[in-house]
Design a protein around this motif. Structure first.
Motif, PDB file in Angstrom:
ATOM      1  N   GLN A  86      14.077  -4.922 -21.061  1.00 44.97           N
ATOM      2  CA  GLN A  86      13.966  -5.107 -19.608  1.00 44.97           C
ATOM      3  C   GLN A  86      13.988  -3.766 -18.878  1.00 44.97           C
ATOM      4  N   ARG A  87      14.827  -2.845 -19.325  1.00 43.29           N
ATOM      5  CA  ARG A  87      14.862  -1.518 -18.696  1.00 43.29           C
ATOM      6  C   ARG A  87      13.525  -0.794 -18.876  1.00 43.29           C
ATOM      7  N   GLN A  88      12.935  -0.983 -20.033  1.00 36.21           N
ATOM      8  CA  GLN A  88      11.641  -0.363 -20.308  1.00 36.21           C
ATOM      9  C   GLN A  88      10.591  -0.863 -19.319  1.00 36.21           C
ATOM     10  N   MET A  89      10.653  -2.156 -19.009  1.00 38.05           N
ATOM     11  CA  MET A  89       9.692  -2.751 -18.069  1.00 38.05           C
ATOM     12  C   MET A  89       9.834  -2.161 -16.667  1.00 38.05           C
ATOM     13  N   ALA A  90      11.030  -1.669 -16.335  1.00 36.71           N
ATOM     14  CA  ALA A  90      11.303  -1.212 -14.972  1.00 36.71           C
ATOM     15  C   ALA A  90      11.140   0.290 -14.782  1.00 36.71           C
ATOM     16  N   LEU A  91      10.769   1.018 -15.816  1.00 43.30           N
ATOM     17  CA  LEU A  91      10.712   2.477 -15.734  1.00 43.30           C
ATOM     18  C   LEU A  91       9.740   2.985 -14.673  1.00 43.30           C
ATOM     19  N   ARG A  92       8.641   2.276 -14.494  1.00 45.76           N
ATOM     20  CA  ARG A  92       7.628   2.733 -13.538  1.00 45.76           C
ATOM     21  C   ARG A  92       7.927   2.311 -12.107  1.00 45.76           C
ATOM     22  N   THR A 111      14.106 -12.463 -16.608  1.00 48.98           N
ATOM     23  CA  THR A 111      14.937 -12.209 -17.782  1.00 48.98           C
ATOM     24  C   THR A 111      15.526 -13.500 -18.345  1.00 48.98           C
ATOM     25  N   GLY A 112      15.773 -14.471 -17.473  1.00 44.44           N
ATOM     26  CA  GLY A 112      16.295 -15.749 -17.945  1.00 44.44           C
ATOM     27  C   GLY A 112      15.343 -16.420 -18.913  1.00 44.44           C
ATOM     28  N   ALA A 113      14.043 -16.288 -18.638  1.00 39.24           N
ATOM     29  CA  ALA A 113      13.040 -16.881 -19.528  1.00 39.24           C
ATOM     30  C   ALA A 113      13.084 -16.223 -20.900  1.00 39.24           C
ATOM     31  N   MET A 114      13.438 -14.948 -20.944  1.00 40.00           N
ATOM     32  CA  MET A 114      13.520 -14.250 -22.228  1.00 40.00           C
ATOM     33  C   MET A 114      14.676 -14.827 -23.059  1.00 40.00           C
ATOM     34  N   TYR A 115      15.820 -15.055 -22.415  1.00 36.69           N
ATOM     35  CA  TYR A 115      16.948 -15.658 -23.132  1.00 36.69           C
ATOM     36  C   TYR A 115      16.633 -17.100 -23.530  1.00 36.69           C
ATOM     37  N   ARG A 116      15.915 -17.799 -22.679  1.00 34.47           N
ATOM     38  CA  ARG A 116      15.541 -19.174 -22.994  1.00 34.47           C
ATOM     39  C   ARG A 116      14.583 -19.234 -24.185  1.00 34.47           C
ATOM     40  N   ILE A 133      21.662  -8.081 -13.830  1.00 33.60           N
ATOM     41  CA  ILE A 133      20.638  -7.068 -13.572  1.00 33.60           C
ATOM     42  C   ILE A 133      21.204  -5.913 -12.739  1.00 33.60           C
ATOM     43  N   GLY A 134      21.869  -6.246 -11.647  1.00 32.89           N
ATOM     44  CA  GLY A 134      22.398  -5.220 -10.767  1.00 32.89           C
ATOM     45  C   GLY A 134      23.600  -4.477 -11.317  1.00 32.89           C
ATOM     46  N   THR A 135      24.288  -5.078 -12.288  1.00 28.86           N
ATOM     47  CA  THR A 135      25.494  -4.452 -12.839  1.00 28.86           C
ATOM     48  C   THR A 135      25.257  -3.751 -14.166  1.00 28.86           C
ATOM     49  N   THR A 136      24.341  -4.277 -14.990  1.00 28.68           N
ATOM     50  CA  THR A 136      24.180  -3.753 -16.349  1.00 28.68           C
ATOM     51  C   THR A 136      22.759  -3.285 -16.660  1.00 28.68           C
ATOM     52  N   VAL A 137      21.775  -4.134 -16.386  1.00 31.92           N
ATOM     53  CA  VAL A 137      20.405  -3.808 -16.786  1.00 31.92           C
ATOM     54  C   VAL A 137      19.808  -2.727 -15.891  1.00 31.92           C
ATOM     55  N   LEU A 138      19.872  -2.929 -14.572  1.00 30.37           N
ATOM     56  CA  LEU A 138      19.322  -1.953 -13.617  1.00 30.37           C
ATOM     57  C   LEU A 138      20.384  -1.583 -12.579  1.00 30.37           C
ATOM     58  N   PRO A 139      21.448  -0.903 -13.007  1.00 28.72           N
ATOM     59  CA  PRO A 139      22.509  -0.566 -12.054  1.00 28.72           C
ATOM     60  C   PRO A 139      22.051   0.377 -10.953  1.00 28.72           C
ATOM     61  N   GLU A 183       0.817  -1.206   0.000  1.00 27.68           N
ATOM     62  CA  GLU A 183       0.000   0.000   0.000  1.00 27.68           C
ATOM     63  C   GLU A 183       0.854   1.262   0.000  1.00 27.68           C
ATOM     64  N   ARG A 184       2.164   1.137  -0.007  1.00 25.07           N
ATOM     65  CA  ARG A 184       3.028   2.304   0.070  1.00 25.07           C
ATOM     66  C   ARG A 184       2.933   3.151  -1.192  1.00 25.07           C
ATOM     67  N   GLU A 185       3.133   4.438  -0.995  1.00 23.17           N
ATOM     68  CA  GLU A 185       3.120   5.352  -2.138  1.00 23.17           C
ATOM     69  C   GLU A 185       4.366   5.145  -2.988  1.00 23.17           C
ATOM     70  N   PHE A 186       5.494   4.861  -2.332  1.00 12.90           N
ATOM     71  CA  PHE A 186       6.764   4.726  -3.033  1.00 12.90           C
ATOM     72  C   PHE A 186       7.004   3.283  -3.462  1.00 12.90           C
ATOM     73  N   LYS A 187       7.668   3.128  -4.593  1.00 11.53           N
ATOM     74  CA  LYS A 187       8.048   1.802  -5.058  1.00 11.53           C
ATOM     75  C   LYS A 187       9.512   1.824  -5.471  1.00 11.53           C
ATOM     76  N   ILE A 188      10.140   0.671  -5.393  1.00  9.67           N
ATOM     77  CA  ILE A 188      11.542   0.546  -5.757  1.00  9.67           C
ATOM     78  C   ILE A 188      11.698  -0.606  -6.733  1.00  9.67           C
ATOM     79  N   ASN A 189      12.888  -0.720  -7.296  1.00 10.74           N
ATOM     80  CA  ASN A 189      13.215  -1.877  -8.132  1.00 10.74           C
ATOM     81  C   ASN A 189      14.175  -2.787  -7.387  1.00 10.74           C
ATOM     82  N   ILE A 190      13.980  -4.083  -7.539  1.00  6.10           N
ATOM     83  CA  ILE A 190      14.808  -5.088  -6.867  1.00  6.10           C
ATOM     84  C   ILE A 190      15.486  -5.944  -7.916  1.00  6.10           C
ATOM     85  N   ALA A 191      16.817  -5.986  -7.869  1.00  2.00           N
ATOM     86  CA  ALA A 191      17.609  -6.780  -8.816  1.00  2.00           C
ATOM     87  C   ALA A 191      18.159  -8.013  -8.108  1.00  2.00           C
ATOM     88  N   ILE A 192      17.891  -9.185  -8.668  1.00  3.31           N
ATOM     89  CA  ILE A 192      18.379 -10.437  -8.090  1.00  3.31           C
ATOM     90  C   ILE A 192      19.235 -11.147  -9.130  1.00  3.31           C
TER      91      ILE A 192
END
Length: 235
Positions: free
Chosen positions: A123-129, A42-47, A139-145, A7-16
């Motif tokens: 993938q970056r486009q998916m995370a913009l919001r 993202t692994g499913a996309m490469y698969r 993800i943490g180093t290149t896609v969503l640093p 229910e929080r107003e703020f949202k973050i991105n989580i890279a695993i």
């Protein structure tokens, strides 16, 4: 697990991030569900790309043909009652992309710079919001640093092989656990040593050795980190 952040107003991105068989996808799905976030596998996309290339006889060595085919590929990650479904150009390939053939060859296609650039942009486009839980190798180093929470999941080769062994479809050709251990170790080497976006732990990531942890324990640890970050963001 418990979290009031849905229910929080703020949202973050989580890279695993992490190597093959670390349990990233299962954990990421649980974390996304707990936080009411969007899960991006993202692994499913490469698969999916690998499955398509194999079906069309396009070898990873033929980068020109691979990149030309990429222009005709459309990948959709669709949430469902039983988990995320992977659609490739209008066909549900969720089960097919978990085959042994795909397992054995996906890292070869994933080394192609143009292919990675195209999928990373999507993938970056998916995370913009914001409000995204994304798992993969870079993800943490290149896609969503700039992801607010970064996790690097790992486990012993033996444990990761056992997990992957349990995932294989019954229709797959016979393979022993020992063979799978060897293949995963080789996959680790390929992922770590590829020239484009190698598998490395981001300097600001939290490392979780999941060898002796349950899926719920790992997910709870990540949700706690997200809670902490969200509470700071909301101050």
């Amino acid at each position: 697990m418990s979290s009031s952040n849905g229910e929080r107003e703020f949202k973050i991105n989580i890279a695993i991030d992490g190597p093959a068989g670390a349990g990233k996808s299962t954990v990421a799905r649980k974390v996304a569900k707990e936080l009411s976030y969007v899960y991006v596998d993202t692994g499913a996309m490469y698969r999916a790309v690998t499955w398509d290339m194999l079906n069309r006889g396009i070898d990873a060595e033929d980068e020109t043909a691979v990149l030309e085919r990429m222009g005709a590929i459309d990948i959709e990650l669709v949430p469902g009652d039983e988990g995320q479904r992977v659609w490739l150009s209008g066909t549900d390939v969720t089960d097919e992309i978990r085959s042994l053939a795909v397992n054995r060859t996906v890292s070869r296609y994933a080394q192609i710079e143009g292919l990675r650039a195209e999928l990373s942009a999507a993938q970056r486009q998916m995370a913009l919001r914001k409000g995204v839980v994304m798992d993969g190798r870079d993800i943490g180093t290149t896609v969503l640093p700039d992801a607010e929470v970064k996790i690097f999941m790992t486990a012993t080769v033996e444990e990761r092989a056992r997990r992957r062994f349990r995932e294989l479809p019954e229709s797959d050709e016979a393979i022993t656990l020992e063979q799978l251990e060897s293949e995963i170790a080789q996959r680790d080497e390929l992922d770590r040593n590829r020239e484009v976006s190698p598998l490395v732990c981001a300097a600001d990531a939290t490392v979780l050795d999941t060898t002796n942890m349950t899926i719920d324990e790992v997910a709870e640890a990540i949700v706690r980190q997200a809670d902490l970050k969200l509470s700071r963001t909301g101050q």
